[in-house]
Design a protein around this motif. Sequence first.
Motif, short mmCIF file in Angstrom:
data_model
loop_
_atom_site.label_atom_id
_atom_site.label_comp_id
_atom_site.label_asym_id
_atom_site.label_seq_id
_atom_site.Cartn_x
_atom_site.Cartn_y
_atom_site.Cartn_z
N ILE A 195 4.06 11.50 -6.01
CA ILE A 195 3.21 11.28 -4.84
C ILE A 195 4.00 11.63 -3.58
N ALA A 196 3.54 12.62 -2.86
CA ALA A 196 4.17 13.00 -1.60
C ALA A 196 3.64 12.10 -0.48
N ILE A 197 4.54 11.67 0.39
CA ILE A 197 4.14 10.76 1.47
C ILE A 197 4.33 11.40 2.84
N THR A 198 4.60 12.69 2.88
CA THR A 198 4.91 13.34 4.14
C THR A 198 3.76 13.29 5.13
N ASN A 199 2.53 13.23 4.63
CA ASN A 199 1.38 13.23 5.54
C ASN A 199 0.97 11.84 6.01
N LEU A 200 1.64 10.81 5.52
CA LEU A 200 1.35 9.46 6.00
C LEU A 200 1.94 9.27 7.39
N SER A 201 1.37 8.35 8.11
CA SER A 201 1.89 8.05 9.45
C SER A 201 3.16 7.23 9.34
N GLU A 202 3.98 7.32 10.36
CA GLU A 202 5.21 6.53 10.37
C GLU A 202 4.85 5.05 10.48
N GLY A 203 5.51 4.24 9.65
CA GLY A 203 5.25 2.81 9.71
C GLY A 203 5.14 2.19 8.33
N GLU A 204 4.53 0.99 8.28
CA GLU A 204 4.41 0.23 7.05
C GLU A 204 3.28 0.77 6.18
N HIS A 205 3.53 0.81 4.86
CA HIS A 205 2.52 1.24 3.91
C HIS A 205 2.66 0.43 2.62
N THR A 206 1.56 0.38 1.87
CA THR A 206 1.56 -0.33 0.59
C THR A 206 0.91 0.57 -0.46
N ILE A 207 1.57 0.69 -1.59
CA ILE A 207 0.97 1.40 -2.72
C ILE A 207 0.69 0.37 -3.81
N THR A 208 -0.55 0.37 -4.31
CA THR A 208 -0.97 -0.53 -5.38
C THR A 208 -1.17 0.31 -6.63
N TYR A 209 -0.66 -0.14 -7.76
CA TYR A 209 -0.74 0.68 -8.97
C TYR A 209 -0.82 -0.22 -10.20
N PHE A 210 -1.41 0.32 -11.26
CA PHE A 210 -1.49 -0.38 -12.53
C PHE A 210 -1.76 0.65 -13.62
N ALA A 211 -1.48 0.25 -14.86
CA ALA A 211 -1.64 1.17 -15.99
C ALA A 211 -2.71 0.64 -16.94
N VAL A 212 -3.41 1.57 -17.59
CA VAL A 212 -4.42 1.25 -18.60
C VAL A 212 -4.11 2.13 -19.81
N ASP A 213 -4.06 1.50 -21.00
CA ASP A 213 -3.74 2.31 -22.17
C ASP A 213 -5.02 2.82 -22.83
N ASP A 214 -4.86 3.49 -23.96
CA ASP A 214 -5.97 4.16 -24.61
C ASP A 214 -7.02 3.21 -25.17
N VAL A 215 -6.62 1.95 -25.35
CA VAL A 215 -7.59 1.00 -25.91
C VAL A 215 -7.98 -0.04 -24.87
N ASP A 216 -7.83 0.33 -23.61
CA ASP A 216 -8.29 -0.47 -22.47
C ASP A 216 -7.54 -1.79 -22.28
N ASN A 217 -6.27 -1.81 -22.67
CA ASN A 217 -5.42 -2.92 -22.22
C ASN A 217 -5.03 -2.62 -20.78
N ASN A 218 -5.39 -3.52 -19.88
CA ASN A 218 -5.16 -3.29 -18.45
C ASN A 218 -3.97 -4.10 -17.95
N GLU A 219 -3.07 -3.41 -17.28
CA GLU A 219 -1.93 -4.08 -16.64
C GLU A 219 -2.39 -4.75 -15.34
N ASP A 220 -1.78 -5.90 -15.02
CA ASP A 220 -2.05 -6.50 -13.71
C ASP A 220 -1.55 -5.58 -12.60
N LYS A 221 -2.24 -5.58 -11.50
CA LYS A 221 -1.88 -4.70 -10.40
C LYS A 221 -0.53 -5.07 -9.81
N LYS A 222 0.21 -4.04 -9.44
CA LYS A 222 1.50 -4.21 -8.78
C LYS A 222 1.44 -3.55 -7.40
N THR A 223 2.30 -4.02 -6.51
CA THR A 223 2.34 -3.42 -5.17
C THR A 223 3.78 -3.09 -4.80
N TYR A 224 3.90 -2.07 -4.01
CA TYR A 224 5.21 -1.68 -3.45
C TYR A 224 5.01 -1.43 -1.96
#
Length: 572
Positions: A255-284
């Motif tokens: 993920i390129a972030i060069t086009n984001l504005s200068e300052g604070e940002h949050t990325i939220t992400y989670f994984a889902v496998d082939d049988v729909d086991n869903n990971e809890d959301k994480k943030t950075y």
Amino acid sequence: MSIRILTLSILALLSFELLAQDSRHKKKIFKDDEGKVFVNKDLPVYLSVSSTPDGSDREILDGKNPAYSSPMYLDSEGYNTIRSPWQVDPETKKVVYPKAEVIFELYADSKPPKTAIDFDSEKLARVGEQIVMKAGMVSFSAIDETSGIEAIYYSVDNGPFEKYTSPLAFNNEKSSAIAYFSVDNVGNVEEISTVNLLIDNSAPVSALNVEGDKSEDVLSARSTILLEVKDNSSTNSKIFYTIDEGKTYVYSNPIAITNLSEGEHTITYFAVDDVDNNEDKKTYDFFLDKSAPRVIDEIIGNTFIANGKEYYSGRTKLKLVAMDNKAGVKEIRYSVNGGEFKLYESPFYLTEAGNLNIEVLVMDKVNNRVRSAEFSDKNNLLSYVDLAGPKLGHSVSGPSFTVKDTIYISKATTISLKGSDDDSGFKEIDYQIDNGASSTYAEPFSIESGGFHTITYNGYDNLSNSSTESMICMVDNKGPEVFNRFSINSNKTKIIEGETVNVYPPHVVLFLSSTDKGAGLDKISYQVNGGTMLPYRSLIENFKKNRLYRINVLVLDKLGNENQEEIAFYIE
């Protein structure tokens, strides 16, 4: 004559073949609820007649060609018939009209059934040879084209085969080997099918990494964010991410972030496998720092302006201070007059003489950088570094001479010090004799005390650049010592004019000598009884009898210091 009732019966001889999967299954004849008769096509069929329902008087029919009729084999898969030409009324024993055949139906079956396995799961995945699903039920179903299904059998993890009666529960997170097959009603056995089933109840685990410039949670515009997932079961897990509550994307590339504005940002992400086991959301949470640091310079020490030039001295330091909006300053580097960029650690002396041009390169901790010129044509003055102190020298006036690095002088000799500077200009000289107090030089001076002395003097220009010189001098204020020696020792004395003197014979000889501890002897002169002063070159002799002699000896050193002594003696 009694009438015999003829009954058609079929005998099937079964071969008890041991099946690989289960020796209980044998080829056979089967009659269903509708009265249909099904014969395993591999079995021999014998035709017989009987006049009783129980077949007590049964006779096997050989047919016209026993080789093919006793036994006979059904030639067609599925529907077969054995016919009698006309139907006969059981009461009248006469042909029934309209005429119709008597038909006996047989169904030959040589094909095994087909079994299907079904997984009670909304989502299945295949990983190599393995089926993956969440905890759930597994069921089997089978079809047979002719005689129908007798039973379905299954085995789990190489256990014994069991008859299937109801769906199987697989709840534990593990891998299981399932084998299964079906048997139809005439003993046709399906080949064993196998499947590896993996129960996956665990959500995948995603991880975030930053590639590129990073300092703690401060990133540069050149950084990229990488997401990866680990799943012990599935291989095609997907990662979903959102930046700052925006649109949700499926992660595929960094993920390129060069086009984001200068300052604070949050990325939220989670994984889902082939049988729909869903990971809890994480943030950075991160700060995007696009700004390079700023640098401020400060001169520490002497400066002097003269003739359109601003002069810096060798003691002048340049202090560089950098400030950064977020990541913090990583390093400052500087180049003097186009030279190599050096790491700035503390204020540094301007050590290159001549015109000054300094470039500064400042970098923050995420490698945002700025390069700027400092002190080139600053304040419309030509910057110049004067590193050299004045040129110094000394001279003496009066008695003196030099031996190697030592100047021999007397207290009558005066010492002059001088200095000059072609850059920022000469300012002053201070000096000290030996380790004494320092004095500012104003006019020539002399040294009274005898002996060796060291004069150290420092010259300063208008930037307080200094030079140091020294001179070693030997101050000699005493004349040489006089020594005399007679060729004969005196063995008596005589009082003449109230003075006691030694008495020598006329042939006595007088020797003169002299030594000087400082400058060294220059010459010896003498006069006899007030006569002419003569240079001493050799022994003094030819003395006359019965006469008092007074010899006045004058010695001089090389600085003109003198000493006189009188030698009185009597000749008999």
